[in-house]
Design a protein around this motif. Structure first.
Motif, PDB file in Angstrom:
ATOM      1  N   THR A   1      -7.752  10.328   0.683  1.00 28.46           N
ATOM      2  CA  THR A   1      -7.814  10.056  -0.514  1.00 28.46           C
ATOM      3  C   THR A   1      -8.257  11.043  -1.216  1.00 28.46           C
ATOM      4  OG1 THR A   1     -10.239   9.372  -0.528  1.00 28.46           O
ATOM      5  CG2 THR A   1      -8.551   7.521   0.366  1.00 28.46           C
ATOM      6  N   LEU A   2      -8.272  11.111  -2.793  1.00 28.48           N
ATOM      7  CA  LEU A   2      -8.478  12.234  -3.707  1.00 28.48           C
ATOM      8  C   LEU A   2      -9.452  11.627  -4.540  1.00 28.48           C
ATOM      9  CD1 LEU A   2      -8.108  15.154  -4.348  1.00 28.48           C
ATOM     10  CD2 LEU A   2      -6.387  14.375  -5.912  1.00 28.48           C
ATOM     11  N   GLU A   3     -10.621  12.153  -4.768  1.00 31.08           N
ATOM     12  CA  GLU A   3     -11.733  11.707  -5.586  1.00 31.08           C
ATOM     13  C   GLU A   3     -11.440  12.377  -7.109  1.00 31.08           C
ATOM     14  OE1 GLU A   3     -15.497  12.011  -3.759  1.00 31.08           O
ATOM     15  OE2 GLU A   3     -14.950  10.691  -2.099  1.00 31.08           O
ATOM     16  N   ALA A   4     -12.395  11.785  -7.988  1.00 29.90           N
ATOM     17  CA  ALA A   4     -12.158  12.304  -9.430  1.00 29.90           C
ATOM     18  C   ALA A   4     -12.513  13.805  -9.417  1.00 29.90           C
ATOM     19  CB  ALA A   4     -12.567  11.504 -10.260  1.00 29.90           C
ATOM     20  N   ASP A   5     -13.450  14.287  -8.649  1.00 29.55           N
ATOM     21  CA  ASP A   5     -13.783  15.821  -8.751  1.00 29.55           C
ATOM     22  C   ASP A   5     -12.952  16.762  -7.848  1.00 29.55           C
ATOM     23  OD1 ASP A   5     -14.687  14.916  -6.118  1.00 29.55           O
ATOM     24  OD2 ASP A   5     -16.761  15.607  -6.479  1.00 29.55           O
TER      25      ASP A   5
ATOM     26  N   TYR B   1      -6.981  -3.436   9.863  1.00 25.48           N
ATOM     27  CA  TYR B   1      -6.992  -2.044   9.775  1.00 25.48           C
ATOM     28  C   TYR B   1      -8.537  -1.817   8.948  1.00 25.48           C
ATOM     29  CZ  TYR B   1      -2.857  -0.958  12.168  1.00 25.48           C
ATOM     30  OH  TYR B   1      -1.554  -0.793  12.857  1.00 25.48           O
ATOM     31  N   VAL B   2      -9.505  -1.248   9.764  1.00 30.07           N
ATOM     32  CA  VAL B   2     -10.509  -0.621   8.780  1.00 30.07           C
ATOM     33  C   VAL B   2     -10.307   0.749   8.547  1.00 30.07           C
ATOM     34  CG1 VAL B   2     -13.370  -0.572   8.644  1.00 30.07           C
ATOM     35  CG2 VAL B   2     -12.190  -2.515   9.094  1.00 30.07           C
ATOM     36  N   GLY B   3     -10.418   1.218   7.417  1.00 27.74           N
ATOM     37  CA  GLY B   3     -10.452   2.648   7.396  1.00 27.74           C
ATOM     38  C   GLY B   3     -12.004   3.261   7.093  1.00 27.74           C
TER      39      GLY B   3
ATOM     40  N   LEU C   1       0.837  -1.326  -0.009  1.00 28.84           N
ATOM     41  CA  LEU C   1      -0.168  -0.064   0.037  1.00 28.84           C
ATOM     42  C   LEU C   1       0.788   1.240  -0.027  1.00 28.84           C
ATOM     43  CD1 LEU C   1      -2.740   1.351   0.256  1.00 28.84           C
ATOM     44  CD2 LEU C   1      -2.548   1.025   2.762  1.00 28.84           C
ATOM     45  N   GLN C   2       0.706   2.333  -0.899  1.00 28.09           N
ATOM     46  CA  GLN C   2       1.391   3.426  -1.071  1.00 28.09           C
ATOM     47  C   GLN C   2       0.488   4.636  -1.458  1.00 28.09           C
ATOM     48  OE1 GLN C   2       4.493   3.701  -0.102  1.00 28.09           O
ATOM     49  NE2 GLN C   2       4.907   1.446   0.037  1.00 28.09           N
ATOM     50  N   ALA C   3       1.018   5.848  -1.205  1.00 29.12           N
ATOM     51  CA  ALA C   3       0.228   6.965  -1.843  1.00 29.12           C
ATOM     52  C   ALA C   3       0.467   6.670  -3.489  1.00 29.12           C
ATOM     53  CB  ALA C   3       0.887   8.112  -1.534  1.00 29.12           C
ATOM     54  N   GLY C   4      -0.993   7.169  -4.012  1.00 28.89           N
ATOM     55  CA  GLY C   4      -0.923   6.885  -5.647  1.00 28.89           C
ATOM     56  C   GLY C   4      -1.500   5.876  -5.916  1.00 28.89           C
TER      57      GLY C   4
ATOM     58  N   PHE D   1      -4.922   7.215  -3.263  1.00 25.29           N
ATOM     59  CA  PHE D   1      -4.508   7.757  -1.999  1.00 25.29           C
ATOM     60  C   PHE D   1      -3.606   8.787  -2.173  1.00 25.29           C
ATOM     61  CE2 PHE D   1      -5.635   2.918  -1.635  1.00 25.29           C
ATOM     62  CZ  PHE D   1      -6.451   3.278  -0.123  1.00 25.29           C
ATOM     63  N   THR D   2      -3.680   9.588  -1.190  1.00 20.47           N
ATOM     64  CA  THR D   2      -2.744  11.039  -1.272  1.00 20.47           C
ATOM     65  C   THR D   2      -1.816  10.711   0.037  1.00 20.47           C
ATOM     66  OG1 THR D   2      -4.373  12.390  -0.208  1.00 20.47           O
ATOM     67  CG2 THR D   2      -4.150  12.349  -2.640  1.00 20.47           C
ATOM     68  N   THR D   3      -2.591  10.342   0.993  1.00 22.63           N
ATOM     69  CA  THR D   3      -1.619  10.242   2.438  1.00 22.63           C
ATOM     70  C   THR D   3      -1.953   8.759   2.943  1.00 22.63           C
ATOM     71  OG1 THR D   3      -2.070  12.769   2.939  1.00 22.63           O
ATOM     72  CG2 THR D   3      -1.356  11.319   4.625  1.00 22.63           C
ATOM     73  N   VAL D   4      -0.898   8.205   3.003  1.00 21.82           N
ATOM     74  CA  VAL D   4      -0.846   6.840   3.704  1.00 21.82           C
ATOM     75  C   VAL D   4       0.390   6.730   4.900  1.00 21.82           C
ATOM     76  CG1 VAL D   4      -0.441   4.326   3.509  1.00 21.82           C
ATOM     77  CG2 VAL D   4      -1.210   5.555   1.474  1.00 21.82           C
ATOM     78  N   PRO D   5      -0.249   6.800   6.168  1.00 16.79           N
ATOM     79  CA  PRO D   5       0.788   6.959   7.290  1.00 16.79           C
ATOM     80  C   PRO D   5       1.597   5.901   7.222  1.00 16.79           C
ATOM     81  CG  PRO D   5      -1.440   6.279   7.958  1.00 16.79           C
ATOM     82  CD  PRO D   5      -1.496   6.704   6.539  1.00 16.79           C
ATOM     83  N   SER D   6       2.760   5.911   7.763  1.00 25.29           N
ATOM     84  CA  SER D   6       4.094   5.184   7.962  1.00 25.29           C
ATOM     85  C   SER D   6       3.429   3.811   8.811  1.00 25.29           C
ATOM     86  CB  SER D   6       5.013   5.556   8.852  1.00 25.29           C
ATOM     87  OG  SER D   6       4.733   5.946   9.984  1.00 25.29           O
ATOM     88  N   LEU D   7       2.428   3.764   9.544  1.00 29.13           N
ATOM     89  CA  LEU D   7       1.717   2.811  10.263  1.00 29.13           C
ATOM     90  C   LEU D   7       1.357   1.741   9.450  1.00 29.13           C
ATOM     91  CD1 LEU D   7       0.983   1.617  12.695  1.00 29.13           C
ATOM     92  CD2 LEU D   7      -1.496   2.653  12.726  1.00 29.13           C
TER      93      LEU D   7
END
Length: 857
Positions: free
Chosen positions: A818-822, A792-794, A739-742, A753-759
């Motif tokens: 996360t970043l949506e299409a709009d 983990y459940v987001g 799992l990674q940002a992007g 995903f724009t922010t994925v914590p190091s956790l």
């Protein structure tokens, strides 16, 4: 409360309810006993006292006598952990309308929420069917256990002010914390009309999206506050996280900085505490705040207009001058006070829990009253306690009093010949001693004072014996560890006791206080629990209680402490440790030159069961072997055994590179806390150097030092057998890795995903389908994990969580964005639960907001 941060230790292990120590001219008198987890009290205008228990039972005291009939038992109270009934206040027009308001956590189906309920009083109880809910807060988050707040006060403006805790177990980032969120009711002081409507002049009524009842904000857990008559000045006691307690000058629209700050600060965006004190003084929780402005001032004039405040762990009441923040001592020796109230006649009532937090000791709480007479007669500071003794066994009663020059013990109000010491002993109890009452008279040249009476119960039924066999004393744990517990119960009359005689309880321990974890559970000789997220401070552990009860009702309790892995005192140093005075000590202070001659470690009044006691110059090394992935945490400071003497510097080296330097520390200072990453490091080196003054008092403690994330490599995560019950959208679900940002969030949307914590970065995960959000079947999905793992459940923060994300799921305090299409950005709170190897079943989201995320680590 507290804190952060709740009956098992039955009568056999209750703490004695001592009389408090008061200044000359004052009298402390116990008014009533038998309270279970007392939380709040209020004095009615006619002098009657309403004393509230966490479970919703409200007792009434009239003429300083506890009445036999309860004022009310609030129905449907959720009193788990720190939830429950926490606030009570009469209406300003009580003399005519007889209204009383309470703040309680009430169950509402599968969830709970805090409510303000109004009842009408008549003839020392409530009028039937008069209970009316005037105000409801949003649901308590299902995984939240602590920080409910609860105090209620009326101001001269006739409005009702409500203290609401932040409803967060762990500190959250300021950007998402409830306390700094104007749309959240949590972490605030609210202001409402008496009917529950919102005043039009509240500070945020015109702010779009704001929770309009807010009066001020930025609080963690404002468990107690008060409003001064006439002036309307507000003083708020905010319970701190691990370092500071605050008393804040509450003003309209004020922001007091949590979680950005705890304690003193000079940020212009926030209001600093009017007064604060560090936990290194032995304090832990402000549990009572009251202006001394009674209808009739009984205390000396120097007390009028001052603020009385109490601390749970210090067991004291101090006096705060609201003109200059000067603080003076007043009362000491209270056994864990929980609230305070000023009576119209000028007396001061306070409640004491008489045990630390955690699950309550049934009937262990007390109500006492402080009055002023000006007399210099002795003041009782320790009352004899009622006892149950087996026939033929000895019994001793003890009293203490300030200012006494002589004592006389009495039995059933008659003097006992020769019984003139501070203790009285019957060498062998007889049948005729049953139900005898004992008290002591303390005398000096100014007069006499009697202790309270203690009743002796003589029985032929021997006490049972509880023994904990599991876990062992050497057990250590991490978040997610499954702890198995077991014990035995034997009795001289009954033999081996059955499972129905066993009651288990587990509490989180932190410094000098506790938080409830596993509530009292009866009916088994063994069981297990999974350790959730643990507090990040060093000085934390778990305490497991076992109480057994025999057929005659006698009880005995045992307890066992277990600690987070890996404790320094569990490790063997490499090479030859250097220590400046005798050998270093494990789990005790350095002491003198002999081995194991140290004392229990105490830094700034805070006890530590674990750690290393050293003397400068000291140099101790540990081989980590590159196998640890976590941090080294510890509290450091000069041990209290040297008083204000000594000066040292603590240093931490990792692979011979300095990672921490405490700076100069003196015995007059409290502790400092450190946390340094040891991920992949080979050697941990702990150094303490002399501070340069050449004295011989450099007794230094690595208090509760431990290293996290050590041991064998974690198991490889494997997710298999994915089964999606929403067949219409199952094709868009898939098992993913790293799992990674992007990464694309959903299989049916181009969100990223724009922010994925190091956790959770790099973890295995399941890409869900957003269209599955409206599926209502249960379970919604199952899958298999090959080893015990954290799942983990987001949960999308714009909507409520489903009921299956309950208290067994721990809020990690981390968020995915996360970043949506709009271009819309969404935040998801990460909730964690430990699952054993095998099938994992998750319920439906059942909402129009975005589908939840699934991560396995």
């Amino acid at each position: 409360m507290f804190a952060r941060l709740i009956a098992l230790c039955l009568s056999a292990c209750a703490l004695a309810a001592s009389a408090a120590t008061v200044p000359v001219g004052f009298i402390d008198r116990q008014i009533a006993t038998g309270f279970t987890s007392p939380t709040a009290l209020t004095v009615l205008p006619d002098g009657r006292v309403l004393a509230m228990q966490q479970n919703g039972i409200i007792r009434i005291i009239k003429g300083d006598v506890l009445l036999g009939t309860n004022f009310w038992g609030v129905p449907n109270v959720d009193s788990t952990n720190e939830r429950g009934c926490l606030g009570i206040v009469p209406d300003p027009q009580f003399a005519t309308n007889h209204y009383v308001y309470v703040y309680c956590t009430i169950t509402n189906g599968t969830a709970s929420n805090n409510r303000i309920i109004r009842v009408t009083e008549a003839n020392d109880t409530i009028v039937a069917n008069s209970a009316t809910t005037i105000f409801q807060l949003p649901n308590v988050p299902s995984a939240t256990r602590w920080h409910m707040g609860g105090a209620l006060k009326f101001a001269p403006d006739g409005k009702l002010y409500v203290a609401v805790g932040n409803h967060e177990d762990n500190p959250q980032p300021p950007a998402t914390a409830n306390s700094q969120n104007l749309s959240s009711a949590f972490g605030k002081i609210l202001r409402i009309n008496k009917d529950g409507t919102i005043p039009s002049d509240n500070p945020y009524v015109s702010v779009t999206g704001a929770y309009t009842a807010i009066w001020n904000m930025g609080h963690r857990n404002p468990f107690a506050f008060d409003i001064q008559p006439v002036t309307g000045r507000m003083m708020i006691g905010d319970v701190g996280q691990g370092t500071w307690e605050e008393i804040n000058d509450g003003i309209r629209g004020g922001n007091y900085g949590w979680p950005n700050y705890e304690g003193p600060e000079n940020d212009a965006n926030f209001i600093p505490p009017f007064y604060s004190y560090n936990h290194n003084t032995g304090g832990c929780s402000v549990t009572g705040v009251a202006f001394y402005n009674p209808t009739t001032a009984q205390f000396p004039a120097s007390y009028v207009g001052k603020v009385l405040f109490e601390d749970f762990c210090q067991g004291n009441i101090r006096v705060l001058d609201p003109s200059n923040a000067a603080v003076t001592a007043f009362v000491t020796g209270i056994s864990f006070p929980t609230n305070i109230a000023v009576a119209p006649d000028g007396g001061v009532y306070y409640m004491a829990r008489n045990q630390q937090t955690g699950n309550p000791n049934p009937g262990g709480g007390t109500l006492s009253k402080i009055t002023y007479t000006g007399s210099q007669a002795p003041r009782i500071t320790l009352n004899p306690q009622s006892q149950t003794i087996v026939l033929g066994s000895p019994v001793t009663f003890t009293v203490a009093a300030d200012g006494a020059t002589s004592y006389q013990w009495q039995r059933n109000a008659a003097n006992i010949s020769g019984a003139t010491a501070t203790s009285y002993t019957i060498a062998a109890t007889a049948t005729g001693d049953n139900a005898a009452r004992f008290r002591a008279m303390a005398t000096n040249s100014f007069g006499s004072a009697f202790s309270s009476e203690a009743t002796l119960t003589v029985t032929t039924n021997h006490f049972p014996v509880a023994t904990i066999t599991l876990p062992t004393a050497a057990t250590e744990f991490a978040s997610g560890t499954v702890i198995n517990y077991a014990g035995t119960g034997t009795d001289q009359e009954d033999g081996n006791l059955p499972a129905s005689a066993f009651t288990w309880q587990v509490d989180f321990q932190h410094d000098s206080h506790q938080h409830p974890f596993v509530p009292a559970t009866t009916g088994s000789t063994s069981g297990s629990f999974t350790v959730p997220d643990f507090e990040t401070e060093a000085n934390v552990w778990l305490r497991i209680f076992l109480t057994v009860r025999d057929a005659g009702g006698q009880t005995h309790s045992a307890s066992r402490n277990i600690y987070p892995a890996t404790q320094l005192s569990s490790l063997t140093p490499t090479g030859t440790p250097v220590n400046g005075w005798g050998p270093f000590e494990k789990d005790r202070s350095n002491g003198e030159q002999g081995a194991a001659d140290g004392r229990p470690m105490v830094i700034g009044g805070i006890p530590f069961n674990k750690g290393l006691g050293v003397h400068a110059p000291s140099d101790i090394r540990f081989n980590l072997g590159g196998t640890c992935s976590g941090v080294f945490v510890s509290d450091v400071g000069l041990d209290d055994e040297v008083g204000d003497n000594g000066s040292v510097v603590f240093q931490v080296y990792l692979d011979n590179v300095i990672a921490y330097d405490s700076g100069l520390m003196r015995g007059s200072e409290g502790r400092k806390s450190l946390s340094v990453s040891v991920a992949g490091k080979t050697e941990l080196r702990l150094v303490v150097t002399d501070g340069g003054d050449g004295n011989g008092y450099d007794h230094a403690d690595w208090g509760a030092g431990r290293i996290t994330g050590c041991g064998s490599a974690p198991p490889v995560v494997s997710i298999t057998n994915l089964s999606v019950k929403d067949t219409a959208n199952a094709a868009d679900w898939s098992i993913r890795t790293n799992l990674q940002a992007g990464n694309q969030v959903y299989g049916d949307r181009t969100f990223t995903f724009t922010t994925v914590p190091s956790l959770v970065a790099g973890s295995a995960w399941i890409r869900t389908a957003n269209d599955s959000k409206t599926y209502t079947g249960n379970p919604a999905v199952t899958f298999t994990i090959g080893a015990a793992q954290d799942v983990y459940v987001g949960a999308n923060d714009i909507g409520p969580k489903p009921a299956w994300i309950d208290a067994t799921w721990v809020d990690s305090g981390q968020n995915i964005v996360t970043l949506e299409a709009d271009g819309t950005s969404r935040t998801y709170s990460l909730y964690r639960k430990r699952f054993n190897a095998g099938t994992v079943s998750l319920g439906p989201w059942g909402s129009g907001s975005s589908m939840y995320l699934i991560i396995v680590k």
